[in-house]
Design a protein around this motif. Structure first.
Motif, PDB file in Angstrom:
ATOM      1  N   ARG A   1      39.081  40.150  52.447  1.00 57.96           N
ATOM      2  CA  ARG A   1      39.967  41.045  53.195  1.00 57.96           C
ATOM      3  C   ARG A   1      40.009  40.910  54.765  1.00 57.96           C
ATOM      4  NH1 ARG A   1      43.542  44.401  50.998  1.00 57.96           N
ATOM      5  NH2 ARG A   1      41.960  44.436  49.022  1.00 57.96           N
ATOM      6  N   VAL A   2      38.953  40.714  55.179  1.00 56.13           N
ATOM      7  CA  VAL A   2      38.756  40.716  56.644  1.00 56.13           C
ATOM      8  C   VAL A   2      39.165  39.200  57.250  1.00 56.13           C
ATOM      9  CG1 VAL A   2      37.048  40.230  58.698  1.00 56.13           C
ATOM     10  CG2 VAL A   2      36.838  42.400  57.114  1.00 56.13           C
ATOM     11  N   ALA A   3      38.814  38.309  56.476  1.00 57.49           N
ATOM     12  CA  ALA A   3      39.284  36.905  56.586  1.00 57.49           C
ATOM     13  C   ALA A   3      40.762  36.849  56.496  1.00 57.49           C
ATOM     14  CB  ALA A   3      38.564  35.942  55.507  1.00 57.49           C
ATOM     15  N   VAL A   4      41.499  37.448  55.554  1.00 51.36           N
ATOM     16  CA  VAL A   4      42.968  37.099  55.475  1.00 51.36           C
ATOM     17  C   VAL A   4      43.611  37.849  56.566  1.00 51.36           C
ATOM     18  CG1 VAL A   4      44.967  37.758  54.054  1.00 51.36           C
ATOM     19  CG2 VAL A   4      42.983  36.746  53.020  1.00 51.36           C
ATOM     20  N   GLU A   5      43.011  38.883  57.113  1.00 50.94           N
ATOM     21  CA  GLU A   5      43.568  39.992  58.023  1.00 50.94           C
ATOM     22  C   GLU A   5      43.391  39.143  59.432  1.00 50.94           C
ATOM     23  OE1 GLU A   5      41.472  43.496  57.749  1.00 50.94           O
ATOM     24  OE2 GLU A   5      42.576  44.344  56.253  1.00 50.94           O
TER      25      GLU A   5
ATOM     26  N   VAL B   1      32.909  36.322  37.954  1.00 53.09           N
ATOM     27  CA  VAL B   1      33.724  35.438  38.636  1.00 53.09           C
ATOM     28  C   VAL B   1      34.990  35.833  38.674  1.00 53.09           C
ATOM     29  CG1 VAL B   1      34.817  33.022  38.729  1.00 53.09           C
ATOM     30  CG2 VAL B   1      32.273  33.279  38.341  1.00 53.09           C
ATOM     31  N   LEU B   2      35.517  36.278  37.473  1.00 49.43           N
ATOM     32  CA  LEU B   2      36.894  36.696  37.296  1.00 49.43           C
ATOM     33  C   LEU B   2      36.994  38.068  38.112  1.00 49.43           C
ATOM     34  CD1 LEU B   2      37.554  36.441  33.473  1.00 49.43           C
ATOM     35  CD2 LEU B   2      38.064  34.867  35.583  1.00 49.43           C
ATOM     36  N   GLY B   3      36.080  38.880  38.212  1.00 50.56           N
ATOM     37  CA  GLY B   3      36.177  39.969  39.380  1.00 50.56           C
ATOM     38  C   GLY B   3      36.400  39.785  40.694  1.00 50.56           C
ATOM     39  N   HIS B   4      35.807  38.514  41.125  1.00 44.49           N
ATOM     40  CA  HIS B   4      35.806  37.776  42.488  1.00 44.49           C
ATOM     41  C   HIS B   4      37.173  37.228  42.644  1.00 44.49           C
ATOM     42  CE1 HIS B   4      31.789  38.973  43.331  1.00 44.49           C
ATOM     43  NE2 HIS B   4      31.124  38.081  42.574  1.00 44.49           N
ATOM     44  N   VAL B   5      37.929  36.714  41.577  1.00 35.95           N
ATOM     45  CA  VAL B   5      39.232  36.222  41.747  1.00 35.95           C
ATOM     46  C   VAL B   5      40.121  37.570  41.876  1.00 35.95           C
ATOM     47  CG1 VAL B   5      41.035  35.033  40.453  1.00 35.95           C
ATOM     48  CG2 VAL B   5      38.635  34.274  40.435  1.00 35.95           C
ATOM     49  N   ASP B   6      39.916  38.504  41.295  1.00 31.02           N
ATOM     50  CA  ASP B   6      40.744  39.538  41.374  1.00 31.02           C
ATOM     51  C   ASP B   6      40.815  40.110  42.881  1.00 31.02           C
ATOM     52  OD1 ASP B   6      41.437  39.569  38.756  1.00 31.02           O
ATOM     53  OD2 ASP B   6      40.238  40.932  38.129  1.00 31.02           O
ATOM     54  N   ASP B   7      39.443  40.318  43.422  1.00 29.70           N
ATOM     55  CA  ASP B   7      39.398  40.983  44.621  1.00 29.70           C
ATOM     56  C   ASP B   7      39.944  39.706  45.785  1.00 29.70           C
ATOM     57  OD1 ASP B   7      37.977  42.941  43.810  1.00 29.70           O
ATOM     58  OD2 ASP B   7      36.110  42.004  44.073  1.00 29.70           O
ATOM     59  N   ALA B   8      39.994  38.497  45.532  1.00 28.45           N
ATOM     60  CA  ALA B   8      40.410  37.497  46.378  1.00 28.45           C
ATOM     61  C   ALA B   8      41.922  37.489  46.480  1.00 28.45           C
ATOM     62  CB  ALA B   8      40.129  35.937  46.029  1.00 28.45           C
ATOM     63  N   THR B   9      42.610  37.692  45.224  1.00 26.74           N
ATOM     64  CA  THR B   9      43.993  37.872  45.058  1.00 26.74           C
ATOM     65  C   THR B   9      44.361  39.046  45.844  1.00 26.74           C
ATOM     66  OG1 THR B   9      43.769  36.572  43.034  1.00 26.74           O
ATOM     67  CG2 THR B   9      45.738  38.042  43.409  1.00 26.74           C
ATOM     68  N   ASP B  10      43.840  40.335  45.556  1.00 22.10           N
ATOM     69  CA  ASP B  10      44.228  41.453  46.271  1.00 22.10           C
ATOM     70  C   ASP B  10      44.138  41.551  47.630  1.00 22.10           C
ATOM     71  OD1 ASP B  10      44.461  42.714  43.647  1.00 22.10           O
ATOM     72  OD2 ASP B  10      42.546  43.815  43.650  1.00 22.10           O
ATOM     73  N   ALA B  11      43.199  40.770  47.917  1.00 21.26           N
ATOM     74  CA  ALA B  11      43.207  40.530  49.721  1.00 21.26           C
ATOM     75  C   ALA B  11      44.269  39.688  50.256  1.00 21.26           C
ATOM     76  CB  ALA B  11      41.793  39.880  49.970  1.00 21.26           C
ATOM     77  N   GLY B  12      44.917  38.882  49.342  1.00 22.41           N
ATOM     78  CA  GLY B  12      45.849  38.215  49.988  1.00 22.41           C
ATOM     79  C   GLY B  12      45.555  36.533  50.304  1.00 22.41           C
TER      80      GLY B  12
ATOM     81  N   PRO C   1      26.233  33.958  47.399  1.00 27.49           N
ATOM     82  CA  PRO C   1      25.421  34.338  46.353  1.00 27.49           C
ATOM     83  C   PRO C   1      24.601  35.579  46.854  1.00 27.49           C
ATOM     84  CG  PRO C   1      25.259  32.216  46.645  1.00 27.49           C
ATOM     85  CD  PRO C   1      25.798  32.618  47.942  1.00 27.49           C
ATOM     86  N   TYR C   2      24.381  35.915  48.205  1.00 31.76           N
ATOM     87  CA  TYR C   2      23.427  36.915  48.670  1.00 31.76           C
ATOM     88  C   TYR C   2      24.258  38.319  49.017  1.00 31.76           C
ATOM     89  CZ  TYR C   2      20.177  33.054  49.532  1.00 31.76           C
ATOM     90  OH  TYR C   2      19.671  31.856  49.273  1.00 31.76           O
ATOM     91  N   LEU C   3      25.653  38.246  48.557  1.00 33.46           N
ATOM     92  CA  LEU C   3      26.325  39.266  48.961  1.00 33.46           C
ATOM     93  C   LEU C   3      26.838  40.155  47.545  1.00 33.46           C
ATOM     94  CD1 LEU C   3      28.707  37.980  51.629  1.00 33.46           C
ATOM     95  CD2 LEU C   3      26.343  38.997  51.929  1.00 33.46           C
ATOM     96  N   SER C   4      26.743  41.356  47.880  1.00 40.97           N
ATOM     97  CA  SER C   4      27.351  42.282  46.464  1.00 40.97           C
ATOM     98  C   SER C   4      29.051  42.001  46.483  1.00 40.97           C
ATOM     99  CB  SER C   4      27.111  43.624  46.696  1.00 40.97           C
ATOM    100  OG  SER C   4      28.046  44.026  47.992  1.00 40.97           O
ATOM    101  N   ARG C   5      29.390  42.307  45.338  1.00 34.48           N
ATOM    102  CA  ARG C   5      31.048  42.306  45.011  1.00 34.48           C
ATOM    103  C   ARG C   5      31.681  43.085  46.265  1.00 34.48           C
ATOM    104  NH1 ARG C   5      34.878  43.767  40.078  1.00 34.48           N
ATOM    105  NH2 ARG C   5      36.632  43.406  40.981  1.00 34.48           N
ATOM    106  N   ALA C   6      31.477  44.396  46.605  1.00 31.60           N
ATOM    107  CA  ALA C   6      31.883  44.791  47.221  1.00 31.60           C
ATOM    108  C   ALA C   6      32.038  44.288  48.758  1.00 31.60           C
ATOM    109  CB  ALA C   6      31.342  46.180  47.662  1.00 31.60           C
ATOM    110  N   GLU C   7      30.707  43.763  49.184  1.00 33.19           N
ATOM    111  CA  GLU C   7      30.912  43.009  50.464  1.00 33.19           C
ATOM    112  C   GLU C   7      31.553  41.761  50.505  1.00 33.19           C
ATOM    113  OE1 GLU C   7      26.230  43.790  52.204  1.00 33.19           O
ATOM    114  OE2 GLU C   7      26.555  42.274  50.232  1.00 33.19           O
TER     115      GLU C   7
END
Length: 299
Positions: free
Chosen positions: A62-66, A85-96, A50-56
């Motif tokens: 991405r770092v976790a998946v890598e 939430v949906l934006g974070h889902v998209d980012d998680a999906t893009d990260a793998g 909750p303390y992090l921005s969407r970009a963070e």
């Protein structure tokens, strides 16, 4: 592929000078993956999402998946607004990522219909399995068996992360059986709250969603493997051995400050590693944590 069973490790997201310490986080994920956990969950409560921005958050995913290798990565997607939430889902999906973890966050109290609507919207949007996170201490949403049943019926929901179970074996079995009766056999049940892991796994939970495994995976594995294999006596012996650590969680207002201090003491993260306004433990408290680590021969 993720089965939402076994030991899932929830690593800390270390903060340094008000930014995510990517190097420390990457090293942490690499070490946890090498230990042999069944999955890694980035951006859970210990991951201070909750303390992090969407970009963070996108970068942490991405770092976790890598750095997780072949270990499946779960990414937390909780936020106050459904569109976020949906934006974070998209980012998680893009990260793998292999799955997303969904708490029903809210400032104002949510009704059961609100919660189910959120789960339905996220599950319909997400190409990844959804793990519903029942965490009343932070979300202020209390799940009932009826609410468990409703969210479990949503297509795409793969698992439910429940709070700690009763420690008395018969009561724990009854509690988990009641939830199992509500969600059925196709949705897994994962216990959280590390002091309750042994009781939860012995009572029939399929997974342990573990805080300590994200920082001390070898310690968690020594409890998880016998518990998951049905060797209750060996698991309970390890649980008793770890009781001083569990007491610290209780006495110090939860696990986050204790875990952060452990990470700092072991050189996994630099001090301080929590996002303000959360302050770490003071000198005497840190000495108590260090004493418990020494007594448990954790280095």
């Amino acid at each position: 592929m993720i089965t939402c069973t076994g030991l899932s490790a929830f690593p800390l997201t270390p903060i340094r000078e008000d930014s995510v310490d990517e190097r420390a986080f990457a090293a942490q994920v690499t070490r946890v993956a090498a230990a042999g956990v069944d999955s890694i969950a980035a951006l859970g409560s210990t991951g201070v999402y909750p303390y992090l921005s969407r970009a963070e958050r996108a970068r942490v995913a991405r770092v976790a998946v890598e750095h997780a290798g072949d270990v499946p990565v779960i990414v937390g997607v909780g936020a106050l607004r459904t569109s976020h939430v949906l934006g974070h889902v998209d980012d998680a999906t893009d990260a793998g990522a292999s799955a997303v973890l969904l708490p029903a966050m809210s400032y104002h109290p949510l009704t059961d219909d609100d919660v189910v609507g959120l789960v339905e919207t996220v599950a319909a949007h997400s190409p990844l399995p959804v793990i519903v996170y029942d965490n009343p201490g932070t979300t202020h949403v209390t799940f009932t068996p009826e609410l468990y049943a409703r969210v479990a019926r949503v297509p795409g929901v793969a698992s439910i992360k429940i709070p700690g179970v009763p420690t008395e074996p018969a009561a724990a079995r009854e509690h988990v059986a009641r939830i199992r009766g509500a969600v059925g056999e196709s949705v897994t049940i994962g216990v959280s709250g590390d002091p309750f892991a042994t009781a939860g796994l012995a009572a029939g939970c399929d997974a342990w969603y573990s805080v300590i495994a994200g920082t001390l995976p070898e310690v968690a594995l020594r409890l998880a493997r016998p518990a998951l294999a049905g060797n209750a006596a060996e698991a309970e012996a390890e649980n008793v051995r770890l009781a001083p650590l569990w007491r610290l969680f209780t006495e110090m207002g939860g696990s986050i400050r204790v875990i952060a201090t452990i990470a700092e003491l072991l050189g996994i993260a630099e001090q301080p590693c929590l996002p303000l306004p959360i302050r770490g433990l003071d000198g005497e408290q840190r000495r108590r944590v260090a004493a418990v680590l020494e007594a448990l021969q954790i280095s």
